[in-house]
Motif scaffolding. Structure first.
Motif, PDB file in Angstrom:
ATOM      1  N   GLN A   2       0.871  -1.182   0.000  1.00 30.67           N
ATOM      2  CA  GLN A   2       0.000   0.000   0.000  1.00 30.67           C
ATOM      3  C   GLN A   2       0.897   1.217   0.000  1.00 30.67           C
ATOM      4  OE1 GLN A   2      -2.734   0.611  -0.934  1.00 30.67           O
ATOM      5  NE2 GLN A   2      -4.269   0.988   0.595  1.00 30.67           N
ATOM      6  N   SER A   3       0.730   2.071  -0.999  1.00 31.34           N
ATOM      7  CA  SER A   3       1.696   3.145  -1.178  1.00 31.34           C
ATOM      8  C   SER A   3       1.429   4.360  -0.325  1.00 31.34           C
ATOM      9  CB  SER A   3       1.724   3.564  -2.646  1.00 31.34           C
ATOM     10  OG  SER A   3       0.469   4.080  -3.011  1.00 31.34           O
ATOM     11  N   SER A   4       0.270   4.462   0.303  1.00 26.02           N
ATOM     12  CA  SER A   4       0.009   5.658   1.124  1.00 26.02           C
ATOM     13  C   SER A   4      -0.740   5.256   2.377  1.00 26.02           C
ATOM     14  CB  SER A   4      -0.766   6.709   0.335  1.00 26.02           C
ATOM     15  OG  SER A   4      -1.975   6.191  -0.138  1.00 26.02           O
ATOM     16  N   THR A   5      -0.014   4.710   3.322  1.00 28.62           N
ATOM     17  CA  THR A   5      -0.609   4.328   4.587  1.00 28.62           C
ATOM     18  C   THR A   5      -1.144   5.551   5.299  1.00 28.62           C
ATOM     19  OG1 THR A   5       0.993   2.560   4.757  1.00 28.62           O
ATOM     20  CG2 THR A   5      -0.157   3.162   6.774  1.00 28.62           C
ATOM     21  N   ARG A   6      -2.358   5.422   5.820  1.00 31.48           N
ATOM     22  CA  ARG A   6      -2.983   6.572   6.477  1.00 31.48           C
ATOM     23  C   ARG A   6      -3.743   6.074   7.690  1.00 31.48           C
ATOM     24  NH1 ARG A   6      -6.487  11.223   3.339  1.00 31.48           N
ATOM     25  NH2 ARG A   6      -6.751  12.625   5.089  1.00 31.48           N
ATOM     26  N   ILE A   7      -3.107   6.177   8.842  1.00 32.48           N
ATOM     27  CA  ILE A   7      -3.681   5.607  10.051  1.00 32.48           C
ATOM     28  C   ILE A   7      -5.047   6.184  10.331  1.00 32.48           C
ATOM     29  CG2 ILE A   7      -3.360   5.349  12.531  1.00 32.48           C
ATOM     30  CD1 ILE A   7      -0.343   5.468  12.027  1.00 32.48           C
ATOM     31  N   ARG A   8      -5.192   7.489  10.177  1.00 33.17           N
ATOM     32  CA  ARG A   8      -6.462   8.113  10.539  1.00 33.17           C
ATOM     33  C   ARG A   8      -7.590   7.626   9.651  1.00 33.17           C
ATOM     34  NH1 ARG A   8      -5.282  14.204  12.757  1.00 33.17           N
ATOM     35  NH2 ARG A   8      -3.492  13.667  13.979  1.00 33.17           N
ATOM     36  N   GLY A 467       5.188  15.084  11.208  1.00 32.28           N
ATOM     37  CA  GLY A 467       5.183  13.681  11.589  1.00 32.28           C
ATOM     38  C   GLY A 467       4.384  12.768  10.694  1.00 32.28           C
ATOM     39  N   TRP A 468       3.581  13.305   9.783  1.00 35.55           N
ATOM     40  CA  TRP A 468       2.778  12.455   8.901  1.00 35.55           C
ATOM     41  C   TRP A 468       3.327  12.464   7.474  1.00 35.55           C
ATOM     42  CZ3 TRP A 468      -1.121   9.480  10.879  1.00 35.55           C
ATOM     43  CH2 TRP A 468      -1.513   9.787  12.193  1.00 35.55           C
ATOM     44  N   ASN A 884       5.573  15.073  -6.738  1.00 33.58           N
ATOM     45  CA  ASN A 884       5.351  13.626  -6.718  1.00 33.58           C
ATOM     46  C   ASN A 884       4.115  13.313  -5.890  1.00 33.58           C
ATOM     47  OD1 ASN A 884       6.623  11.205  -7.768  1.00 33.58           O
ATOM     48  ND2 ASN A 884       6.855  10.563  -5.639  1.00 33.58           N
ATOM     49  N   GLY A 885       3.394  12.291  -6.305  1.00 34.22           N
ATOM     50  CA  GLY A 885       2.130  11.983  -5.651  1.00 34.22           C
ATOM     51  C   GLY A 885       2.258  11.485  -4.236  1.00 34.22           C
ATOM     52  N   TYR A 886       3.364  10.818  -3.881  1.00 33.20           N
ATOM     53  CA  TYR A 886       3.539  10.311  -2.529  1.00 33.20           C
ATOM     54  C   TYR A 886       5.017  10.236  -2.219  1.00 33.20           C
ATOM     55  CZ  TYR A 886       2.769   7.488   1.653  1.00 33.20           C
ATOM     56  OH  TYR A 886       2.721   7.034   2.945  1.00 33.20           O
ATOM     57  N   GLY A 887       5.437  11.025  -1.236  1.00 32.25           N
ATOM     58  CA  GLY A 887       6.852  11.101  -0.939  1.00 32.25           C
ATOM     59  C   GLY A 887       7.601  11.776  -2.073  1.00 32.25           C
ATOM     60  N   ASN A 895      10.126   4.412  -6.058  1.00 31.02           N
ATOM     61  CA  ASN A 895       9.482   5.374  -5.154  1.00 31.02           C
ATOM     62  C   ASN A 895       9.444   4.876  -3.716  1.00 31.02           C
ATOM     63  OD1 ASN A 895       7.549   7.893  -4.970  1.00 31.02           O
ATOM     64  ND2 ASN A 895       6.542   6.254  -3.846  1.00 31.02           N
ATOM     65  N   GLY A 896       9.185   3.583  -3.526  1.00 28.26           N
ATOM     66  CA  GLY A 896       9.089   3.052  -2.170  1.00 28.26           C
ATOM     67  C   GLY A 896       7.913   3.616  -1.417  1.00 28.26           C
ATOM     68  N   GLU A 897       8.159   4.104  -0.199  1.00 23.21           N
ATOM     69  CA  GLU A 897       7.090   4.677   0.620  1.00 23.21           C
ATOM     70  C   GLU A 897       7.251   6.198   0.677  1.00 23.21           C
ATOM     71  OE1 GLU A 897       4.395   3.502   1.938  1.00 23.21           O
ATOM     72  OE2 GLU A 897       4.620   1.394   1.477  1.00 23.21           O
ATOM     73  N   SER A 898       6.824   6.802   1.796  1.00 20.49           N
ATOM     74  CA  SER A 898       6.765   8.265   1.850  1.00 20.49           C
ATOM     75  C   SER A 898       8.107   8.927   2.125  1.00 20.49           C
ATOM     76  CB  SER A 898       5.768   8.703   2.922  1.00 20.49           C
ATOM     77  OG  SER A 898       6.221   8.296   4.205  1.00 20.49           O
ATOM     78  N   GLY A 899       9.077   8.170   2.601  1.00 23.03           N
ATOM     79  CA  GLY A 899      10.349   8.775   2.960  1.00 23.03           C
ATOM     80  C   GLY A 899      11.276   8.958   1.771  1.00 23.03           C
TER      81      GLY A 899
END
Length: 1014
Positions: A2-8, A467-468, A884-887, A895-899
């Motif tokens: 999942q490329s954009s984890t969103r806890i909330r 932090g997000w 970029n759409g995410y990170g 691309n990996g994740e958000s970092g």
């Protein structure tokens, strides 16, 4: 993956199921076999009891209760039994009802106060409201109706009637709802089209407003006819008669006036989790002080910090953290994700801000409103501070206890765009403080952060959350030029606190917030209710703000209503109504206009309100035109003593010509009232925007005239005419003067804003897209346009960045009236000038119509890196921009994740690439080739890390033209070969776009991306 984890999001999804069952009265879904709609029948009984009237229609009964001369309530019980589930949760005690009278006529009963008459027609029972002069305000097109799900009122719609309100409606609200349907209720959609912080209230340009006294969600369709429904088996609504401001005032008198925030609450806030932060590693609450130090070291205002803003985040060492923040001129805030049962001890430890959350709102809107009130009360019961809360899902009445915050969003240009109408529109529902996080909490970029922060400094309150996203979002994180620009706007807001705080106090009396749609100030302007004014707003009565919401150095479509408007940065004046296009807006320039007649109180040169001392000056920024005034409100800024009368007011009155030449008098009245810390005397400063030099300035005799900026800075008292500052500004300073005595400053033989002779006004502009190279000689083109009189002896100079060189251009002897002359000015950027946008200020000194005048314009010039040579990898080039759409987009990895740098090897259909670019749709990377390259080659596809899903398209654009577009590419597709001739293109953009509406897994790779250059 999942490329954009969103806890909330997960929490909200779970809550949606809960709220579907437990959302308060009338929340059940309609049964397919529910009974058909019923409409109230003919009147069968009438009785009066003082200001309360009962009207029976068969089994149903209606009740009309007058609250004031212009406010009344209509209730309908379809079964004849009244209920009031809302009770006193929203509606406050209103005192004695007005005297009323009634009269029976052949077809109706007239129920009247001295101002209005409510007609109750007999057959069938139907209501209509009229003014005392006999003009109609509204009328029902049919009687009240109900079915198994909802109750509905149906009103006839006027030919040009416009509608506003319904609380926070994301992406709309500051222009008319006419022809639209709006939902009122919690939906947890915090993006464009959502409606967090809904309010069951709307107002009409016909001169009325309606508040549904219910916690049930509703639907308001402003069609012809207008139908407004609430999902409950009862009808309960309050009605208000008057213009828009009157109606907002009556509504907020009923449900509560907006609270007065502490001054630190109007400074920017900062939020993050400092204990057990999954995105940032193990930290401790006291680590917040290191971030607070960053604000101090970067000379940036910050009023408060939420130190536990993250799911599962706790806190420790509260008292020590609070003390450390206070030592840095900040206050402690806490996110109440677990409820507020411990708020007393937390406040005693130093908490002064409470942010509420959806995770504990509970079963229905009342719980959310109670949370706001209880948190607010918890702060006040356990300290001498004012209650100050933030909430993402509020309801009617929440304006009296908190700031309404629009929820979790991504930092994008589109996010900026739709937020502009959102907050100004919410003011039409009595929400005086609405805001969103600077650049959202996810995604974002240095540019979007800077642009978003600029305009949010003209909201009453705002904060930035960390932090997000892939990296923290404090305003000093992006480096130059962003840090300096952000500092300038944070300190501009700080200097404007006297102006904004005075409007905050006004809202406690009128219910009208500072952030306003144009239609609220210009109700008779036919464009104010339309999309012409959608992406701008008023900040108080004096500032018109038109944010930049695209990656551009220009802003089009700025609508200025009737009056004289002065560009805050250049001093150029415009006569409204007019629409301004091609407005030059370099990254550091927010399109900002000041209304003619404005007198704006300011605190100059401070980082925190606590920097103010007994000897600090009060500055007045004045745009003289006709007769105008402003009343400054002051108190201690923190405690609740103002509620007992501990405050002071001071009025500035300006007397100036309506236009052209003449004398100007500024009368400063005595400061009336007392409070702890009030200055008994203070120096004053005045900036009077005249465009024409006065012959003298008097304050109980002539003030000394000073000859330079340096002389003015060192003098204790005197004046100086700075002809190069924004078209000509008279700057005045005084020694300390008693605040208990009035005084006057008189400027002789000067002019209203715009100068003595409008014909003498010339303008400066510049063509867009000018480029220069680091260390290379170049020219910058500047256009000088004469006004209605010839311009002579025009000399153009450039104020360039540090390290650059600019040569004074040769004088232009004559520019005929109404014509334009282009001037080429030689510049050489510094050798180490960073690639990207540079702001240059062009200044033209000239004579026209017998006057010496100055025109100023800010220009954006692009500094280009050296063009590439030979064979060069795209990942090795300097990127002019990268979205970029995410990170972040990654160099030589996926691309990996958000970092940053968290992707793996670039892999397409099993082939690994050592070089290339890893992106996530939607992505846009711009490189500069300077016309030196002949082709671009690559393999394009979705990285194998996605395991087969995702769908995108790849694009190559050059100098604004699309050269190549791929077919749709999925995670199962083979790599698409890219071989695109460039034919000497200067700028190339590599884009990856989503093609199926779901960006999950859209990890687009440019494998082996390479340019062939000469």
């Amino acid at each position: 993956m999942q490329s954009s984890t969103r806890i909330r999001t997960a929490v909200v999804a779970a809550l949606l199921g809960l709220f579907a069952v437990l959302s308060g009265p009338g929340s059940a879904q309609a049964d397919p076999a529910a009974p058909a709609e019923s409409t109230v029948g003919g009147l069968t009984g009438f009785s009066a009891d003082g200001s309360v009237y009962h009207l029976r229609a068969g089994a149903a009964e209606a009740r009309v209760s007058f609250v004031s001369a212009e406010t009344f309530r209509i209730e309908l019980a379809p079964d004849g039994t009244f209920s009031d589930p809302a009770g006193d949760a929203m509606v406050l005690p209103q005192g004695s009802p007005p005297r009323t009278r009634w009269k029976e006529r052949s077809d109706r009963y007239d129920l009247s106060t001295g101002d209005i008459t409510l007609r109750a027609y007999k057959s069938p029972l139907r209501f209509a409201l009229y003014r005392a002069d006999g003009s109609r305000v509204w009328s029902e097109a049919k009687g009240l109706s109900w079915d198994g799900e909802k109750t509905t009122q149906t009103l006839a719609r006027g030919g040009d009637e416009q509608f506003y309100g319904a609380g926070m409606q994301n992406g709309r609200g500051n222009t008319s709802h006419r022809g639209q349907t709006v939902e009122v209720g919690v939906d947890y959609n915090w993006d464009d089209g959502g409606h967090p912080n809904s309010v069951p209230f709307y107002l009409s340009s016909a001169g009325y407003g309606v508040f549904r006294n219910t916690f049930a969600p509703g639907t308001y369709a402003f069609n012809d006819p207008v139908t407004t429904s609430a999902r409950e088996q009862r009808f309960d609504a309050y009605y208000f008669a008057g213009d828009a401001k009157d109606v907002i005032g009556q509504y907020t008198k009923l449900t509560g006036k907006p609270f007065l925030p502490p001054v630190y609450g109007m400074e920017i806030g900062d939020a993050d989790c400092y204990l057990h932060n999954a995105n940032r590693g193990e930290r401790h609450t006291l680590d917040a002080l290191k971030v607070a130090d960053g604000y101090v070291e970067n000379d940036m205002p910050n009023g408060w910090m939420l130190v536990n803003d993250g799911y599962g985040c706790g806190h420790e060492d509260l008292a020590e953290t609070s003390k450390g923040l206070q030592d840095r001129d900040m206050q402690l805030g806490l996110w109440t994700q677990d409820g507020i049962d411990k708020i007393a001890e937390q406040v005693r430890a130093g908490q002064r801000v409470a942010k509420l959350d959806v995770a504990w709102i509970g079963d229905g809107y009342k719980f959310a409103l109670d949370g706001c009130k209880d948190a607010y009360k918890g702060i006040e019961d356990n300290s001498d501070a004012r209650g100050f809360t933030y909430a993402p899902e509020s309801w009617a009445g929440a304006q009296r206890c908190g700031v309404q915050w629009s929820g979790d969003q991504y930092g994008t240009w589109d996010y900026i765009r739709w937020q502009i109408p959102t907050y100004a529109g919410a003011t039409m529902s009595g929400l005086a403080y609405t805001t969103g996080d600077v650049d959202g909490i996810f995604g974002g970029s240095a540019k979007t952060y800077t642009r978003d922060l600029q305009w949010k400094m003209f909201l009453g309150t705002t904060m930035t959350m960390d932090g997000w996203a892939a990296s923290d979002k404090q305003p000093f994180r992006y480096g130059e030029p962003y840090t300096s620009i952000n500092r300038d706007y944070l300190k501009l807001k700080e200097s404007l606190l006297p102006y904004q705080y005075s409007y905050a106090h006004e809202a406690t009396k009128t219910g009208v917030g500072m952030v306003r749609p144009l239609v609220l100030e210009y109700p008779d302007d036919p464009k104010a209710a339309t999309d012409a004014a959608k992406y701008e707003f008023m900040s108080g009565e004096d500032f018109l703000v038109a944010p930049v919401y695209q990656d551009s150095t220009e802003r089009d479509g700025i609508y200025l209503p009737k009056g004289t408007w002065t560009d805050y940065w250049t001093g150029r004046t415009y006569q409204g109504p007019t629409t301004v296009n091609d407005y030059s807006a370099p990254l550091d320039t927010l399109p900002l206009f000041v209304k003619g007649g404005a007198a704006v109180p300011m605190w100059p040169g401070i980082r925190s309100y606590r920097d103010r001392t007994a000897g600090s000056p009060l500055a007045w920024d004045i745009y003289p035109q006709g007769r105008s005034s402003f009343t400054l409100y002051e108190d201690d800024g923190v405690t609740r003593k103002h509620r007992d009368g501990a405050y002071a007011t001071q009025t500035a009155e300006v007397r100036a010509p309506a236009g052209g030449g003449g004398d100007i008098t500024v009368n400063i009245g005595e400061s009336k009232g007392k409070f702890t810390g009030k200055q008994s005397s203070r120096p004053y400063e005045f900036s009077v925007h005249t465009g024409s030099e006065p012959s003298a300035v008097k304050l109980t005799g002539k003030l000394p005239r000073l000859g330079s900026a340096a002389a003015y800075a060192s003098a204790k008292q005197g004046w100086w005419y700075d002809r190069d500052d924004r078209g000509g500004v008279v700057k005045i300073k005084t020694v300390p003067l008693s605040t208990g005595k009035k005084f006057s400053v008189k400027l002789e033989r000067t002019s209203a804003v715009g100068g003595r002779n409008a014909a003498a006004t010339a303008t400066v502009s510049a063509p867009q897209g000018q480029e220069v190279g680091a260390g290379a000689p170049a020219t910058v083109a500047v256009d000088v346009t004469a006004g209605k009189a010839d311009v002579t002896d025009a000399v153009v100079s450039l104020d360039v960045p540090k390290g650059w060189q600019a040569t004074l251009a040769k004088a232009v002897q004559r520019i005929p009236a109404g014509t334009t002359r282009r001037v080429e000015v030689s510049v050489t950027p510094a050798k180490d000038a960073a690639a990207g946008e540079a702001r240059i200020t062009a200044l033209a000194r000239y004579r026209s119509a017998g006057e010496s005048r100055t025109a100023v314009q800010r220009i954006a010039a692009a500094v280009m890196p050296p063009p590439p040579t030979g064979e060069v990898w795209a990942s090795d080039l300097e990127w002019l921009s990268s979205v970029n759409g995410y990170g972040p987009a990654e160099r030589d990895r996926s691309n990996g994740e958000s970092g940053a740098a968290d992707g793996g090897p670039l892999t397409l259909a099993g082939k690994v690439y050592e070089k290339g670019i890893g992106t996530h749709a939607d992505s846009d990377i711009e490189v500069y080739l300077g016309g030196q390259c002949s082709k671009f080659t690559a393999d394009a596809g979705i990285d194998d890390e996605i395991n087969g899903y995702g769908e995108v398209a790849f694009h190559v654009e050059a100098d604004g033209k699309v050269l190549w577009t791929s077919p749709k590419v999925t995670g199962a597709s083979a790599a698409v070969p890219v071989d695109v001739p460039l034919d000497g293109a200067r700028h190339v953009r590599l884009k990856v776009t989503d093609t199926n509406g779901s960006k999950t897994g859209d990890h687009g790779d440019w494998g082996a991306a390479r340019f062939t250059c000469s």
